[in-house]
Structure formats: C-alpha cells, structure tokens
Design a protein around this motif. Structure first.
Motif, PDB file in Angstrom:
ATOM      1  N   ALA A  30      15.983 -36.815  41.413  1.00 10.07           N
ATOM      2  CA  ALA A  30      16.307 -35.422  40.895  1.00 10.07           C
ATOM      3  C   ALA A  30      18.059 -35.441  41.350  1.00 10.07           C
ATOM      4  CB  ALA A  30      15.858 -34.533  41.774  1.00 10.07           C
ATOM      5  N   CYS A  31      18.686 -36.134  42.435  1.00 10.04           N
ATOM      6  CA  CYS A  31      19.889 -36.154  42.918  1.00 10.04           C
ATOM      7  C   CYS A  31      20.644 -36.791  41.731  1.00 10.04           C
ATOM      8  CB  CYS A  31      20.175 -36.618  44.016  1.00 10.04           C
ATOM      9  SG  CYS A  31      19.670 -35.605  45.676  1.00 10.04           S
ATOM     10  N   LEU A  32      20.232 -38.026  41.138  1.00 13.58           N
ATOM     11  CA  LEU A  32      20.770 -38.665  40.299  1.00 13.58           C
ATOM     12  C   LEU A  32      20.937 -38.045  38.778  1.00 13.58           C
ATOM     13  CD1 LEU A  32      22.071 -41.674  39.661  1.00 13.58           C
ATOM     14  CD2 LEU A  32      19.710 -42.530  39.061  1.00 13.58           C
ATOM     15  N   VAL A  33      19.715 -37.569  38.538  1.00 10.00           N
ATOM     16  CA  VAL A  33      19.887 -36.735  37.333  1.00 10.00           C
ATOM     17  C   VAL A  33      20.870 -35.567  37.178  1.00 10.00           C
ATOM     18  CG1 VAL A  33      18.395 -35.351  35.946  1.00 10.00           C
ATOM     19  CG2 VAL A  33      17.380 -37.507  36.666  1.00 10.00           C
ATOM     20  N   LEU A  34      20.908 -34.825  38.314  1.00 11.62           N
ATOM     21  CA  LEU A  34      21.699 -33.797  38.441  1.00 11.62           C
ATOM     22  C   LEU A  34      23.177 -34.021  38.537  1.00 11.62           C
ATOM     23  CD1 LEU A  34      22.528 -30.753  38.374  1.00 11.62           C
ATOM     24  CD2 LEU A  34      22.133 -30.784  41.264  1.00 11.62           C
ATOM     25  N   ASP A  35      23.209 -35.372  39.180  1.00 11.05           N
ATOM     26  CA  ASP A  35      24.737 -35.771  39.181  1.00 11.05           C
ATOM     27  C   ASP A  35      25.169 -36.228  37.794  1.00 11.05           C
ATOM     28  OD1 ASP A  35      27.208 -37.171  39.732  1.00 11.05           O
ATOM     29  OD2 ASP A  35      26.062 -39.204  40.033  1.00 11.05           O
ATOM     30  N   GLY A  36      24.513 -36.728  36.908  1.00  8.22           N
ATOM     31  CA  GLY A  36      24.519 -37.033  35.402  1.00  8.22           C
ATOM     32  C   GLY A  36      24.684 -36.087  34.533  1.00  8.22           C
ATOM     33  N   VAL A  37      24.272 -34.968  34.780  1.00 12.19           N
ATOM     34  CA  VAL A  37      24.084 -33.713  33.672  1.00 12.19           C
ATOM     35  C   VAL A  37      25.279 -32.465  34.232  1.00 12.19           C
ATOM     36  CG1 VAL A  37      21.906 -34.320  32.858  1.00 12.19           C
ATOM     37  CG2 VAL A  37      22.156 -32.648  34.559  1.00 12.19           C
ATOM     38  N   ASP A  38      25.636 -32.606  35.508  1.00  6.57           N
ATOM     39  CA  ASP A  38      26.383 -31.603  35.830  1.00  6.57           C
ATOM     40  C   ASP A  38      27.711 -31.277  35.159  1.00  6.57           C
ATOM     41  OD1 ASP A  38      27.965 -33.567  36.987  1.00  6.57           O
ATOM     42  OD2 ASP A  38      28.053 -32.505  38.634  1.00  6.57           O
ATOM     43  N   GLN A  39      28.357 -32.294  34.574  1.00  2.00           N
ATOM     44  CA  GLN A  39      29.536 -31.972  33.832  1.00  2.00           C
ATOM     45  C   GLN A  39      29.309 -31.358  32.330  1.00  2.00           C
ATOM     46  OE1 GLN A  39      32.045 -35.122  33.149  1.00  2.00           O
ATOM     47  NE2 GLN A  39      33.883 -34.000  33.064  1.00  2.00           N
ATOM     48  N   THR A  40      28.045 -31.973  31.949  1.00  2.00           N
ATOM     49  CA  THR A  40      27.645 -31.446  30.605  1.00  2.00           C
ATOM     50  C   THR A  40      27.342 -29.854  30.670  1.00  2.00           C
ATOM     51  OG1 THR A  40      26.740 -33.583  30.061  1.00  2.00           O
ATOM     52  CG2 THR A  40      25.996 -31.806  28.802  1.00  2.00           C
ATOM     53  N   ILE A  41      26.359 -29.591  31.904  1.00  3.09           N
ATOM     54  CA  ILE A  41      26.290 -28.397  32.096  1.00  3.09           C
ATOM     55  C   ILE A  41      27.575 -27.360  32.389  1.00  3.09           C
ATOM     56  CG2 ILE A  41      25.112 -26.458  33.644  1.00  3.09           C
ATOM     57  CD1 ILE A  41      23.049 -28.794  34.555  1.00  3.09           C
ATOM     58  N   PHE A  42      28.449 -27.667  32.764  1.00  3.60           N
ATOM     59  CA  PHE A  42      29.579 -26.974  32.877  1.00  3.60           C
ATOM     60  C   PHE A  42      30.284 -26.813  31.522  1.00  3.60           C
ATOM     61  CE2 PHE A  42      30.444 -28.976  37.487  1.00  3.60           C
ATOM     62  CZ  PHE A  42      29.470 -28.049  37.864  1.00  3.60           C
ATOM     63  N   GLN A  43      30.290 -27.827  30.696  1.00  2.00           N
ATOM     64  CA  GLN A  43      30.831 -27.857  29.384  1.00  2.00           C
ATOM     65  C   GLN A  43      30.205 -26.713  28.537  1.00  2.00           C
ATOM     66  OE1 GLN A  43      31.291 -31.900  28.030  1.00  2.00           O
ATOM     67  NE2 GLN A  43      32.875 -32.448  29.530  1.00  2.00           N
ATOM     68  N   LEU A  44      28.522 -26.989  28.611  1.00  2.00           N
ATOM     69  CA  LEU A  44      27.943 -25.943  27.783  1.00  2.00           C
ATOM     70  C   LEU A  44      28.453 -24.419  28.110  1.00  2.00           C
ATOM     71  CD1 LEU A  44      24.265 -27.476  28.031  1.00  2.00           C
ATOM     72  CD2 LEU A  44      25.952 -27.593  26.041  1.00  2.00           C
ATOM     73  N   PHE A  45      28.564 -24.328  29.328  1.00  2.00           N
ATOM     74  CA  PHE A  45      28.961 -22.806  29.696  1.00  2.00           C
ATOM     75  C   PHE A  45      30.724 -22.612  29.634  1.00  2.00           C
ATOM     76  CE2 PHE A  45      24.785 -23.031  31.185  1.00  2.00           C
ATOM     77  CZ  PHE A  45      24.313 -21.799  31.223  1.00  2.00           C
ATOM     78  N   GLY A  46      31.530 -23.656  29.018  1.00  4.26           N
ATOM     79  CA  GLY A  46      32.860 -23.631  28.824  1.00  4.26           C
ATOM     80  C   GLY A  46      33.556 -23.519  30.153  1.00  4.26           C
ATOM     81  N   TYR A  47      33.200 -23.928  31.306  1.00  6.65           N
ATOM     82  CA  TYR A  47      33.714 -24.019  32.627  1.00  6.65           C
ATOM     83  C   TYR A  47      33.998 -25.357  32.661  1.00  6.65           C
ATOM     84  CZ  TYR A  47      34.812 -23.452  37.387  1.00  6.65           C
ATOM     85  OH  TYR A  47      35.351 -23.348  38.858  1.00  6.65           O
ATOM     86  N   ASP A  48      35.576 -25.751  33.179  1.00  4.39           N
ATOM     87  CA  ASP A  48      36.118 -26.990  33.430  1.00  4.39           C
ATOM     88  C   ASP A  48      36.477 -27.105  34.878  1.00  4.39           C
ATOM     89  OD1 ASP A  48      36.960 -29.599  33.538  1.00  4.39           O
ATOM     90  OD2 ASP A  48      38.676 -29.105  32.351  1.00  4.39           O
TER      91      ASP A  48
END
Length: 357
Positions: A30-48
């Motif tokens: 679960a930690c590995l998955v969240l690590d892999g997608v967190d930046q994508t989640i930020f980008q989806l909401f327009g946050y950098d």
C-alpha cells in the motif's frame, strides 16, 4: 481543495507505514502504491508541491525506516535480516547525500533495493518457513533485485527523469507493451514458477505473527533492558544514526528549519541518548506501558517537556511546529526501536547459544 488533497495524501503516507509491523506485506505494498501515484494525484487536482523530490525521498525513508524496524521484530532468519540491514542503511546514506547535494546520480548509486528485498522476504513468509533458507540465497536474491530491478528503475526515474504516466500517454504503443509484459510475467509465474515451488508449510499468512514468548510483553522487554544496561551500547548508537539521518533528510526541506546539519544531528543525538536513559530508568522501576500507541504519546509528552525546560534554562524562544514534528518523529522511531530491537537481540543470543562450538 488542492491543499486538502495534499494533506490527505501526506497523512496517508504517514499513517499507512504504521501498519507495517503488524501487516508487513499488505501495508508496504500500500505504501509503495501510494508512493507511485501521489504525484499523479497532485497533478489531477492541479497542485504542484514545491520541492517534491525532497518531500518524496523523505516520505520514502520514513516508511522504509518503519519497515526496517518491523523486520527487526518479525524476521526469524538472522541472515536475511543482516542483508536487509545493510541494504537499508546503504539507501539511507544515499538519500542523505542526495538531500545535501541534489545530485540525482546518487539515487542510482544507492538504489532502494531494501524495499523489494523486504517484499520478497514477506512473500516467501506468506506460505513457507523462512528460517531454513541460507544467507547465501538471500544475498543472491538481493543481488538479483539490485541488478535486474532497481538499477533500471532508478535510472528510468532519477537519471533519465522519465515518468510512467507521461510515457503511456505520449506513446500509446507502450500501453500494449506494458499489458503484454504483465500478462507474460503472470503466465511465467503461474505455469513455470508455481509448479516448481515446494509444498507450502502453512496457510497464507499476512499478519506478522508472534514474537518469542520470552520477549512477548513490555515487562519482558524491560527486564531484558535492565539486564543489558542499554544506554551506552550499540543499540543506542544505532538509534542515534537512524534517527539522526532521518531527521537530517526531513530537515533539508522543512521550511522553518534554521539549524545547520551538524547542529541538528547533535541535538537529535543528545535527545535520543536522554531518551535511552529515561527508558532504562523506567524499566528498572517497572514503569511500563503495554500499548505502543500510548507509549509513543507518553514519549512525545516527555520530549516536549524536556525541550521546553531546555528552552527556559537556555533563555531561548519557544520552539515551533517544526520542532514538534521532529519530537514526534524521534518519539515514534525510538519507541519502536526500544520495543523491537530486544526481540532481535534475543533471537541473536539464542542463535549464538545454539551454534556448534
């Protein structure tokens, strides 16, 4: 909204690792998955988020540190743990050097082999006993992960600076290639690897399992600490190095930090040693707290009081939120280390006693 998403993701990256000691394989995946997608989640909401690379490495080190402490508690194969210890501290040193220099090639030179090695061990443990497996087999496993998995991955991410999501979007054919690779890999596992596996030793085991009865309660751990007199010891040295380097990594990107690296490391080291002395005193008095959560909270309160008293004595201004964060981090890691290192020490002592003379 973007700030809420950021706080939820960061909260998840702090909370999920706390499940690793009890549910090692599901929690670290679960930690590995969240690590892999967190930046994508930020980008989806327009946050950098600023300084994402440093933030990401710090959060990685946090959950890897909890995984290392979990291995200290759970692994009964001391040869495998020795390999894991080297891999963990090797990566920790590399992450620290990266934060100091921001040279991306360091992440290739110090790959995160520990994470996948931890997963490999826990995958084996789900169905088979791990103790009979030789250290040579674990070293070969780590070498294979290092060369064939982590080096290509670290090069892709940190040297070539490629992103899986962007690559799949910009080159549609890579989606088919990825799908074929996944299906092919699963087919090899099912039709080639699975029939050659030995008969399972037990049903699927996802929980951590019990520790030896002699170190099963905090009262037992307290007696072991009193017997060893663990303040000026390798146990405390390891805590100083572990907590000090993790704190240094976080200190590189937290906005309110004004201390230089040496000053921060010394301050953290002093507090860790003081905590070790307090823990030994409490063990001698049999002042024990069975719940790990309550023990962490008690240590946070103690450390806050110590820092507040030091500020009054030295005539300094009150510490801020960054200091409180470090106190929480130090309290968590030292509490888990105090509870899990004696389990490893007991297993090591029993193995030494059972070894042929």
């Amino acid at each position: 909204m973007d700030q809420v998403v950021f706080l939820l993701v960061v909260g998840g990256r702090f909370v999920l690792p706390l499940l690793i000691p009890r549910y090692p394989l599901p929690a670290i995946i679960a930690c590995l998955v969240l690590d892999g997608v967190d930046q994508t989640i930020f980008q989806l909401f327009g946050y950098d988020p600023p300084g994402y690379q440093s933030y990401d490495k710090a959060m990685d080190i946090f959950y890897l540190s909890i995984a290392y402490l979990a291995a200290m508690r759970n692994w009964d194969n001391l040869g495998a743990f020795a390999v894991a210890r080297f891999l963990f501290y090797y990566r920790l040193a590399g992450a620290f050097l990266f934060e100091l220099t921001h040279e991306r090639w360091l992440l290739l030179a110090f790959p995160n082999t520990f994470e996948y090695f931890f997963i490999a061990y826990e995958l084996v443990r789900t169905r088979w006993r791990t103790r009979p497996i030789s250290q040579r087999a674990w070293i070969l496993t780590a070498a294979a992960i290092w060369v064939f998995v982590k080096l290509p991955q670290e090069y892709w991410l940190h040297v070539a600076e490629l992103d899986v999501t962007d690559t799949l979007r910009d080159y549609p054919w890579t989606r088919w290639a990825l799908a074929i690779a996944i299906v092919g890999g699963l087919a090899i596992l099912w039709y080639v690897v699975r029939p050659r596996l030995p008969r399972p030793d037990h049903p699927v085991l996802l929980g951590a399992g019990p520790v030896p009865a002699a170190v099963d309660t905090v009262t037992d751990l307290a007696a072991l600490r009193v017997g060893g007199g663990w303040v000026w010891s390798w146990m405390t040295v390891e805590k100083v190095v572990l907590v000090g380097l993790v704190s240094e990594i976080y200190g590189q990107f937290l906005p309110g930090m004004t201390q230089d690296n040496l000053e921060l490391f010394v301050a953290v080291g002093v507090l860790v040693v003081v905590n070790a002395g307090i823990t030994l005193l409490a063990s001698r008095r049999r002042w024990t707290i069975e719940s790990a959560s309550y023990a962490v909270l008690a240590r946070i309160a103690t450390n806050v009081a110590l820092v507040f008293a030091a500020d009054l004595f030295l005539g300094r201004s009150a510490a801020g939120w960054d200091t409180f964060f470090f106190l929480c981090l130090i309290s968590l890691v030292t509490t888990l280390h105090d509870r899990y290192q004696p389990v490893y020490a007991y297993r090591h002592r029993e193995a030494a006693a059972a070894a042929p003379k």
